[in-house]
Write a protein that holds these residues in place. Structure first.
Motif, PDB file in Angstrom:
ATOM      1  N   CYS A 264       0.825  -1.212   0.000  1.00  0.00           N
ATOM      2  CA  CYS A 264       0.000   0.000   0.000  1.00  0.00           C
ATOM      3  C   CYS A 264       0.859   1.262   0.000  1.00  0.00           C
ATOM      4  N   GLY A 265       2.033   1.171   0.616  1.00  0.00           N
ATOM      5  CA  GLY A 265       2.947   2.306   0.554  1.00  0.00           C
ATOM      6  C   GLY A 265       3.378   2.589  -0.869  1.00  0.00           C
ATOM      7  N   ASP A 266       3.717   1.534  -1.620  1.00  0.00           N
ATOM      8  CA  ASP A 266       4.124   1.700  -3.016  1.00  0.00           C
ATOM      9  C   ASP A 266       2.980   2.241  -3.868  1.00  0.00           C
ATOM     10  N   PHE A 268      -0.027   3.875  -2.884  1.00  0.00           N
ATOM     11  CA  PHE A 268      -0.766   5.086  -2.522  1.00  0.00           C
ATOM     12  C   PHE A 268       0.088   6.192  -1.904  1.00  0.00           C
ATOM     13  N   LEU A 269       1.290   5.856  -1.457  1.00  0.00           N
ATOM     14  CA  LEU A 269       2.208   6.874  -0.960  1.00  0.00           C
ATOM     15  C   LEU A 269       3.366   7.077  -1.924  1.00  0.00           C
ATOM     16  N   CYS A 270       3.723   6.027  -2.640  1.00  0.00           N
ATOM     17  CA  CYS A 270       4.672   6.053  -3.754  1.00  0.00           C
ATOM     18  C   CYS A 270       6.130   6.071  -3.298  1.00  0.00           C
ATOM     19  N   ARG A 271       6.899   5.186  -3.902  1.00  0.00           N
ATOM     20  CA  ARG A 271       8.306   5.057  -3.556  1.00  0.00           C
ATOM     21  C   ARG A 271       9.102   6.295  -3.911  1.00  0.00           C
ATOM     22  N   GLU A 272       8.636   7.043  -4.874  1.00  0.00           N
ATOM     23  CA  GLU A 272       9.336   8.283  -5.242  1.00  0.00           C
ATOM     24  C   GLU A 272       9.273   9.303  -4.114  1.00  0.00           C
ATOM     25  N   PHE A 296      -1.814   8.487  -8.325  1.00  0.00           N
ATOM     26  CA  PHE A 296      -1.189   8.651  -7.018  1.00  0.00           C
ATOM     27  C   PHE A 296       0.310   8.890  -7.172  1.00  0.00           C
ATOM     28  N   CYS A 297       0.938   8.181  -8.099  1.00  0.00           N
ATOM     29  CA  CYS A 297       2.382   8.275  -8.277  1.00  0.00           C
ATOM     30  C   CYS A 297       2.700   8.880  -9.632  1.00  0.00           C
ATOM     31  N   ARG A 298       3.701   9.743  -9.666  1.00  0.00           N
ATOM     32  CA  ARG A 298       4.132  10.316 -10.944  1.00  0.00           C
ATOM     33  C   ARG A 298       4.806   9.258 -11.802  1.00  0.00           C
ATOM     34  N   ASN A 299       5.615   8.434 -11.156  1.00  0.00           N
ATOM     35  CA  ASN A 299       6.318   7.368 -11.869  1.00  0.00           C
ATOM     36  C   ASN A 299       5.639   6.049 -11.529  1.00  0.00           C
ATOM     37  N   MET A 300       4.754   5.592 -12.385  1.00  0.00           N
ATOM     38  CA  MET A 300       3.965   4.403 -12.086  1.00  0.00           C
ATOM     39  C   MET A 300       4.801   3.144 -11.977  1.00  0.00           C
TER      40      MET A 300
END
Length: 315
Positions: A264-266, A268-272, A296-300
């Motif tokens: 869920c972090g990856d 909805f919060l995004c690793r970037e 949610f993430c710029r870099n999917m």
């Protein structure tokens, strides 16, 4: 022989004169009593005024030197130290407490802190966010009521989770399908029907621009446990939907070793946005987004598993 009685003078006092003298004494007594009473009242009033003024001055000094200022570093370090050496089996380590404390110290004052989970550190978070707004969300309504009764300064609310940890991947897939509708990254969750969105929190929770969000609940790692999918998704939406204040929101996820926390972090919060991570704590910094954004993430590609991403980069 002379009669001595002829030389004797008889002086008689008129009753009016006697009454007048008695009346003067009464007036004198009344006058003295009045001024005595007035003096006593003045003395008592002056003493009470002095005590009140002294108390007010002390309160003013206290609020100006401590109440209105950030906690001194020595006080913060002491609180963290004693919290970290507790005998409680589920307490955070010194390193974890220090990392969260550093985020709160850098927060603009007053700081708005939202915490998912009533834990051993609840009073610590309230103390460290001195002068700020701190709200706690917990899945156990009885425990939330107990904490508020025992510690009236704690602002805690209960929430009913409808998710199951065993449904993790199904819920994530369903949410991604609704990313342009009910599960948008920018929205007021109060009116949302997204399965992972919490829409039954108190209304004012959705109106506050949260500066720091800590996900340390709900508890449980068994299949039927609610998991932390909803808090993580909700944190991501609240951070991106801020209307004012600081454009950035710090989201901290505890127990970062878990599958739910990582997946869920990856998503909805995004690793970037991940600025620091360990097995126990993930620290994200999210920025406010435009209401017409649907990713949610710029870099999917950040949703790729860590090992797969490392392999592809090496090739």
């Amino acid at each position: 022989m002379k009669n001595n009685n002829s030389n004797t003078k008889l002086i008689l006092l008129h009753p009016y004169i006697q009454k007048q003298g008695s009346s003067n004494r009464l007036w004198l007594l009344a006058f003295v009593s009045f001024f005595t009473l007035a003096f006593l009242l003045t003395l008592i009033y002056t003493r009470e005024s002095t005590n009140t003024a002294g108390s007010a001055a002390a309160a003013t000094i206290g609020s100006s030197t401590f109440g209105g200022a950030p906690l001194p570093t020595t006080v913060i370090n002491t609180l963290i130290h004693y919290a970290s050496i507790s005998n409680h089996s589920f307490h955070m380590s010194y390193a974890e407490l220090k990392q969260i404390s550093d985020v709160l110290r850098k927060c603009s004052s007053p700081c708005n802190l939202l915490v998912f989970g009533l834990t051993h550190e609840t009073l610590l978070w309230k103390a460290l966010n001195h002068n700020g707004r701190t709200v706690f969300i917990d899945e156990n309504r009885y425990y939330a009521a107990y904490v508020e009764e025992k510690h009236p300064e704690i602002d805690a609310y209960d929430v009913q989770y409808t998710t199951k940890l065993s449904d993790l991947h199904e819920l994530v897939a369903s949410t991604k399908k609704q990313i342009r509708n009910e599960c948008r990254p920018v929205q007021n969750l109060l009116f949302s029907e997204c399965k992972l969105g919490l829409n039954d929190l108190p209304n004012h929770v959705y109106e506050v621009d949260w500066d720091v969000i800590l996900v340390d609940g709900p508890r449980g790692e068994w299949p039927d446990a609610p998991g932390r999918m909803s808090p993580i998704f909700t944190a991501g939406v609240l951070a991106r939907s801020k209307k004012s204040g600081n454009a950035k929101t710090h989201v901290l996820v505890h127990d970062f070793y878990g599958d739910v926390e990582r997946v869920c972090g990856d998503e909805f919060l995004c690793r970037e946005n991940l600025v620091e991570a360990s097995e126990m704590l993930g620290h994200y910094v999210l920025e406010r987004m435009d209401e017409n954004s649907f990713d949610f993430c710029r870099n999917m590609s950040t949703t790729t598993a860590p090992k797969a991403a490392a392999a592809s980069s090496s090739s």
